[in-house]
Motif scaffolding. Structure first.
Motif, short mmCIF file in Angstrom:
data_model
loop_
_atom_site.label_atom_id
_atom_site.label_comp_id
_atom_site.label_asym_id
_atom_site.label_seq_id
_atom_site.Cartn_x
_atom_site.Cartn_y
_atom_site.Cartn_z
N SER A 340 0.86 -1.19 0.00
CA SER A 340 0.00 0.00 0.00
C SER A 340 0.89 1.23 0.00
O SER A 340 2.08 1.15 0.33
CB SER A 340 -0.93 0.00 1.22
OG SER A 340 -0.18 -0.06 2.43
N ASP A 341 0.32 2.38 -0.38
CA ASP A 341 1.12 3.60 -0.51
C ASP A 341 1.92 3.90 0.76
O ASP A 341 1.42 3.74 1.88
CB ASP A 341 0.22 4.80 -0.82
CG ASP A 341 -0.42 4.69 -2.20
OD1 ASP A 341 -0.12 3.71 -2.90
OD2 ASP A 341 -1.21 5.57 -2.55
N THR A 349 5.19 10.27 -1.88
CA THR A 349 4.36 9.08 -1.74
C THR A 349 4.82 8.01 -2.72
O THR A 349 4.89 8.24 -3.92
CB THR A 349 2.88 9.40 -1.99
OG1 THR A 349 2.43 10.35 -1.03
CG2 THR A 349 2.03 8.13 -1.87
N PRO A 351 3.89 4.67 -4.48
CA PRO A 351 2.66 3.92 -4.75
C PRO A 351 2.83 2.42 -4.52
O PRO A 351 3.94 1.89 -4.52
CB PRO A 351 2.38 4.23 -6.22
CG PRO A 351 3.74 4.48 -6.80
CD PRO A 351 4.53 5.16 -5.72
N SER A 352 1.72 1.75 -4.34
CA SER A 352 1.74 0.30 -4.15
C SER A 352 2.16 -0.40 -5.44
O SER A 352 2.18 0.20 -6.52
CB SER A 352 0.36 -0.19 -3.72
OG SER A 352 -0.61 0.13 -4.72
N ASP A 353 2.49 -1.66 -5.31
CA ASP A 353 2.84 -2.54 -6.42
C ASP A 353 4.21 -2.30 -7.02
O ASP A 353 4.54 -2.89 -8.05
CB ASP A 353 1.79 -2.48 -7.54
CG ASP A 353 0.45 -3.03 -7.08
OD1 ASP A 353 0.46 -3.95 -6.24
OD2 ASP A 353 -0.59 -2.54 -7.55
N CYS A 354 5.03 -1.45 -6.42
CA CYS A 354 6.41 -1.37 -6.87
C CYS A 354 7.29 -2.15 -5.90
O CYS A 354 6.83 -2.60 -4.85
CB CYS A 354 6.88 0.08 -7.01
SG CYS A 354 7.13 0.94 -5.46
#
Length: 463
Positions: A340-341, A349, A351-354
């Protein structure tokens, strides 16, 4: 293969130095995935505290080797297992393990007699054999020879080494990430054979030990001397079996997975760290003599066994190990997935998914935290000045998913090194690129960071 291993480590080093120059955080693309590279301790600490899921690459690589072992297990599997495992690495249990470390270290010293004065040789196999034998005895109990019917020790070491090689190759070749592609390669078949061998060893040993534990528990119930029996040495696996009832429970498969983690992760990382320390001591004879003087002060001229009390007094040896781990951490990078962020201290910020790559090799060399002499081997830095940030030194990772066996590893390394140095003087190998004092070691990377020349040294008798 050697060139490839060298280039992998050079890529990690170059990315780390570039990240330091750019303030401690940069971004890179690996195939279709974006990764943040981090060398700043504060930012690294944040990610390692809030991003507990291991990155997809790590899970992909290790899943086939150790299943859902706690190194890379998803959080919902890792968390309850750690609650059971962590209490068993307490000081009382560690103190009981010292005798095992001492016995195995003494056996290794005897095996090394033929190498004295015989020229350059690789000490690594001797160290890894000693480490694996110690893990077997502290995890399982009994003597290592009791398990020869279940495992060929040298074959197991070779399989672990080969398995890590294959995982490293896959990790640096994105086209092998899809399982359907990897299954078409010869490496997949080799990896399958390695896993079957290791799983079979773990399965047989675990079944044998569970039967013994159940028999001993029945005897203890009938015994009137339970208080005295409670003080006896108990191996890790036995403690886990006893504590895995009720709500917190390990299944047989889970227990086997954690045993494989102990064998695979514990053997290679401790052996690499010990071997790097030996190389540093060979390069810096003045520091080696200071360590030996401390050993003489603690042990005098006695050949007695090493105790937990002795290890507590070996302060200078400990900072030598720490300084070695700073410059040459066996695990130079750790990877996490952002679920999650995450808001960084700078206000940015993420971001998610990295993905996140904490470059420990570079983090340990940041001049902002370690001074302008960050590249130099100077053990006194751990005595002179306190750390500026708790995450600026993380050879065993950091945060909730750090290595639970940190003190186990430090205790084992101190015992091995103390025993070795009480008997032998370590001198640089005459035909090694890692023998020049003050010169950085040539390194290769295959999930663990290792010396290109395989830790070559020479030995002289102390007496």
């Amino acid at each position: 293969m050697l060139w490839t291993l060298l280039e992998r480590m050079k890529a990690i080093q170059m990315a780390g130095r570039d990240t330091i120059d750019k303030g401690g955080i940069t971004g890179v693309w690996l195939a279709h995935r974006f990764y943040l590279v981090v060398t700043d301790p504060e930012t690294a600490s944040l990610f390692l505290r809030v991003c507990l899921e291991k990155d997809d690459i790590m899970q992909m690589c290790f899943k086939m080797f150790i299943g859902n072992g706690s190194i890379t297990a998803p959080v919902h599997i890792w968390r309850p297992r750690r609650k059971i495992l962590l209490p068993h690495f307490n000081s009382k249990n560690l103190n009981q393990f010292v005798n095992v470390f001492d016995v195995q270290s003494r056996f290794m010293v005897k095996q090394l007699r033929s190498a004295v004065g015989a020229g350059s040789f690789s000490l690594y196999n001797h160290i890894s054999t000693c480490t694996l034998a110690s893990i077997f005895e502290t995890a399982l109990g009994g003597k290592i020879k009791d398990y020869y019917c279940y495992v060929d020790i040298q074959r197991l070491l070779k399989f672990i080494e080969k398995g890590l090689d294959i995982l490293a190759i896959r990790g640096f070749q994105p086209w092998l990430y899809p399982d359907f592609v990897f299954k078409l390669t010869a490496s997949f078949k080799t990896m399958t054979n390695i896993k079957e061998f290791i799983d079979n060893v773990a399965r047989q040993i675990f079944a044998f030990k569970r039967k013994l534990v159940e028999e001993n528990q029945n005897k203890e119930v009938q015994s009137e001397s339970n208080q005295n029996m409670a003080e006896k040495f108990k191996p890790l696996l036995e403690l886990l079996i006893e504590s895995s009832g009720g709500k917190l429970k390990y299944t047989d498969i889970e227990m086997q997975e954690e045993f494989v983690v102990l064998v695979v992760a514990g053997t290679d990382t401790s052996a690499v760290a010990t071997s790097f320390t030996i190389l540093m001591l060979s390069q810096f004879p003045d520091i080696q003599e200071q360590v030996y003087s401390e050993l003489k002060e603690v042990f005098e001229d006695s050949t007695r066994v090493t105790t937990a009390g002795d290890l507590a007094r070996l302060k200078y040896l400990e900072v030598v190990i720490k300084e070695t781990l700073r410059l040459y951490p066996p695990v130079p990078i750790v990877m996490r997935r952002v679920e999650s962020d995450v808001i960084l201290p700078s206000g940015i910020t993420v971001p998610s998914d990295c993905g996140v790559v904490v470059n420990i090799w570079a983090l340990h060399r940041d001049p902002r935290y370690w001074g302008e002499d960050a590249e130099q081997f100077r053990p006194e830095r751990f005595i002179d000045v306190p750390l500026k940030h708790p995450a600026q030194f993380m050879p065993f990772s950091h945060g909730p998913r750090n290595c639970p066996g940190t003190q186990y590893a430090m205790t084992a390394m101190k015992t091995v090194l103390a025993t070795l140095l009480r008997n032998y003087r370590i001198i640089p190998a005459r035909k090694s690129t890692s023998s020049i004092p003050g010169q950085p070691l040539r390194l290769k990377f295959k999930l663990l960071m290792k010396d290109v020349d395989n830790f070559m040294v020479e030995l002289e008798n102390r007496n």
